[in-house]
Design an enzyme around this catalytic site. Structure first.
Site, mmCIF file in Angstrom:
data_model
loop_
_atom_site.group_PDB
_atom_site.id
_atom_site.type_symbol
_atom_site.label_atom_id
_atom_site.label_comp_id
_atom_site.label_asym_id
_atom_site.label_seq_id
_atom_site.Cartn_x
_atom_site.Cartn_y
_atom_site.Cartn_z
ATOM 1 N N HIS A 1 39.602 44.023 10.568
ATOM 2 C CA HIS A 1 39.053 45.000 11.498
ATOM 3 C C HIS A 1 37.588 45.261 11.140
ATOM 4 O O HIS A 1 37.112 44.880 10.069
ATOM 5 C CB HIS A 1 39.867 46.285 11.455
ATOM 6 C CG HIS A 1 41.232 46.131 12.054
ATOM 7 N ND1 HIS A 1 42.084 47.190 12.265
ATOM 8 C CD2 HIS A 1 41.901 45.032 12.508
ATOM 9 C CE1 HIS A 1 43.203 46.749 12.811
ATOM 10 N NE2 HIS A 1 43.118 45.450 12.956
ATOM 11 N N GLU B 1 35.730 47.773 10.239
ATOM 12 C CA GLU B 1 35.386 48.495 9.019
ATOM 13 C C GLU B 1 35.557 47.607 7.785
ATOM 14 O O GLU B 1 34.707 47.568 6.888
ATOM 15 C CB GLU B 1 36.270 49.743 8.845
ATOM 16 C CG GLU B 1 36.244 50.696 10.022
ATOM 17 C CD GLU B 1 37.351 50.426 11.030
ATOM 18 O OE1 GLU B 1 38.002 51.414 11.440
ATOM 19 O OE2 GLU B 1 37.570 49.257 11.399
ATOM 20 N N CYS C 1 42.164 52.759 12.074
ATOM 21 C CA CYS C 1 43.618 52.706 12.244
ATOM 22 C C CYS C 1 44.323 53.195 10.991
ATOM 23 O O CYS C 1 43.763 53.224 9.895
ATOM 24 C CB CYS C 1 44.064 51.293 12.605
ATOM 25 S SG CYS C 1 43.896 50.106 11.252
ATOM 26 N N ALA D 1 44.130 35.351 58.515
ATOM 27 C CA ALA D 1 43.945 33.950 58.892
ATOM 28 C C ALA D 1 44.224 33.815 60.377
ATOM 29 O O ALA D 1 44.835 34.698 61.002
ATOM 30 C CB ALA D 1 44.886 33.052 58.086
ATOM 31 N N ALA D 2 43.785 32.690 60.930
ATOM 32 C CA ALA D 2 44.104 32.391 62.321
ATOM 33 C C ALA D 2 45.577 31.991 62.425
ATOM 34 O O ALA D 2 46.268 31.791 61.412
ATOM 35 C CB ALA D 2 43.206 31.276 62.831
ATOM 36 N N ALA D 3 46.060 31.849 63.665
ATOM 37 C CA ALA D 3 47.479 31.571 63.883
ATOM 38 C C ALA D 3 47.922 30.265 63.220
ATOM 39 O O ALA D 3 49.086 30.128 62.823
ATOM 40 C CB ALA D 3 47.778 31.540 65.380
ATOM 41 N N ASP E 1 44.898 26.506 50.883
ATOM 42 C CA ASP E 1 43.432 26.537 50.757
ATOM 43 C C ASP E 1 42.878 25.660 49.634
ATOM 44 O O ASP E 1 41.668 25.433 49.582
ATOM 45 C CB ASP E 1 42.959 27.983 50.528
ATOM 46 C CG ASP E 1 43.275 28.896 51.696
ATOM 47 O OD1 ASP E 1 43.455 28.380 52.804
ATOM 48 O OD2 ASP E 1 43.323 30.127 51.487
ATOM 49 N N GLY F 1 48.339 35.417 48.378
ATOM 50 C CA GLY F 1 48.023 35.780 49.740
ATOM 51 C C GLY F 1 48.621 37.121 50.124
ATOM 52 O O GLY F 1 48.933 37.945 49.257
ATOM 53 N N ALA G 1 49.903 40.232 47.619
ATOM 54 C CA ALA G 1 49.222 41.526 47.629
ATOM 55 C C ALA G 1 50.202 42.645 47.960
ATOM 56 O O ALA G 1 50.190 43.709 47.334
ATOM 57 C CB ALA G 1 48.083 41.504 48.644
#
Length: 356
Positions: free
Chosen positions: A53, A55, A79, A165-167, A203, A280, A284
């Site tokens: 650590h 120190e 600690c 996204a598109a269809a 993608d 996607g 989410a």
């Protein structure tokens, strides 16, 4: 006893030293040892799990009894437990250090108590010195200690009518260059970037953090892909500069919200402090539904797509009283697009809003 200006200067130096250490399971900690007249005797920092650590690293640079009567300036409370290394409080006592100045209390149940142990041994201790700066330095690590998991940012890009996204499933690009540059900057600040197999198959993302000229940022998030479908051997994610982590979980997290919790536990154990969930919609939604999102980034483009592919899917809301309310922290203009930064309200806050 209040910290002297020399001790405050040493604390700023200790904070800069802390950044030499890796961000991971253990906190980034720096230490400076001062002689009674304020001369720097030694400096140290924590170099990662299993190493000395800060120190002890500083003490190890001195000869026997060279630290007797010295002041140890440390960014985190020393600690008081034995893990892979011994307790720093005992090392400071054994070295004859007369005074310890630190910025932030150790929140660990097992590791805290170093200040009390030092005082019991007759060492003068002052805590909370430059505490705000100390908490900013350790912000991500402290969040993991408080939550028991990494901090989670859920990001999506959407059209003005809420489509991702598109269809036909194509989504590159909904937003413009300024928004995408902002995303890459935020990726670079994360420890891991998480997507579903559907996003990889649709993608073929690189999952890297890139500058506008295509060069990689110095810091790169670990790529994490969730799902059971196989990833093609020539997928771009295999060329990422960091090793790929695959997490089966439930396919698309559809049936099992515990998969999100399991994933975060694995990432925490790997030292991940900040997670960037990028795709996607179902992935989410799983984090939102499970109450595991700490921040939401919604990039909104002034375009209309229509169709069935919405920015998020099932968020667990079956009636208007169950809506997941968020508090807007910022709204930014990025070229033609808007970025809305929001934080989900917790369970008690959600209920309180519903009773108004």
């Amino acid at each position: 006893m209040e910290a002297t200006e020399r001790e405050r200067e040493a604390m700023r130096r200790a904070m800069s030293l802390a950044l030499h250490g890796p961000r991971g399971v253990n906190p980034q900690v720096g230490a400076v040892l001062l002689s009674p007249d304020g001369t720097v005797l030694a400096e140290g920092w924590h170099r990662g799990a299993g190493t000395a650590h800060a120190e002890v690293d500083a003490l190890g640079r001195l000869g026997p009894d060279a630290a007797r009567g010295a002041t140890a300036v440390v960014t985190l409370e020393p600690c008081n437990h034995t893990g892979r290394t011994g307790p720093c409080s005992e090392a400071l006592i054994a070295a004859g250090v007369a005074r310890v100045v630190y910025a932030v209390d150790d929140p660990g149940r097992a590791s805290s108590g170093g200040a009390a142990r030092l005082r019991a041994a007759g060492v003068d201790v002052t805590g909370g010195v430059l505490a705000d700066e100390g908490r900013a330095l350790l912000d991500s690590w402290l969040t993991v200690q408080r939550l028991g998991r990494p901090h989670v940012t859920v990001k999506w890009a959407q059209s003005l009518d809420g489509r991702a996204a598109a269809a036909d499933g194509t989504s590159q690009w909904i937003t413009g260059p300024a928004a995408r540059e902002d995303v890459h900057r935020r990726r670079a600040a994360a420890d891991a970037i998480v997507v579903g197999t559907g996003t990889v198959l649709a993608d073929d993302p690189a999952l890297t953090a890139r500058r506008p000229d295509g060069a990689l940022h110095d810091a790169q998030p670990m790529p994490v892909v969730v799902g059971r479908r196989p990833i093609p051997g020539d997928a771009r994610v295999h060329r990422h500069p960091r090793p790929l982590m695959l997490h089966e979980g439930a396919e698309l997290f559809g049936e099992d919200d515990h998969a999100a919790t399991s994933l975060l536990a694995q990432l925490r154990d790997r030292g991940v402090q900040r997670v960037f969930v990028e795709g996607g919609p179902t992935l989410a939604s799983a984090f939102l539904r499970a109450g595991l999102a700490d921040e939401v980034l919604a990039y909104v483009a002034p375009t209309l797509l229509g169709g069935p592919i919405t920015a998020i899917g099932d968020a667990g809301v079956t009636t208007i009283d169950e809506q997941l309310r968020l508090d807007v922290a910022a709204v930014e203009r990025l070229g033609d697009d808007l970025l809305i930064v929001a934080t989900p309200r917790r369970a008690g806050e959600q209920q309180q809003e519903g009773t108004r």
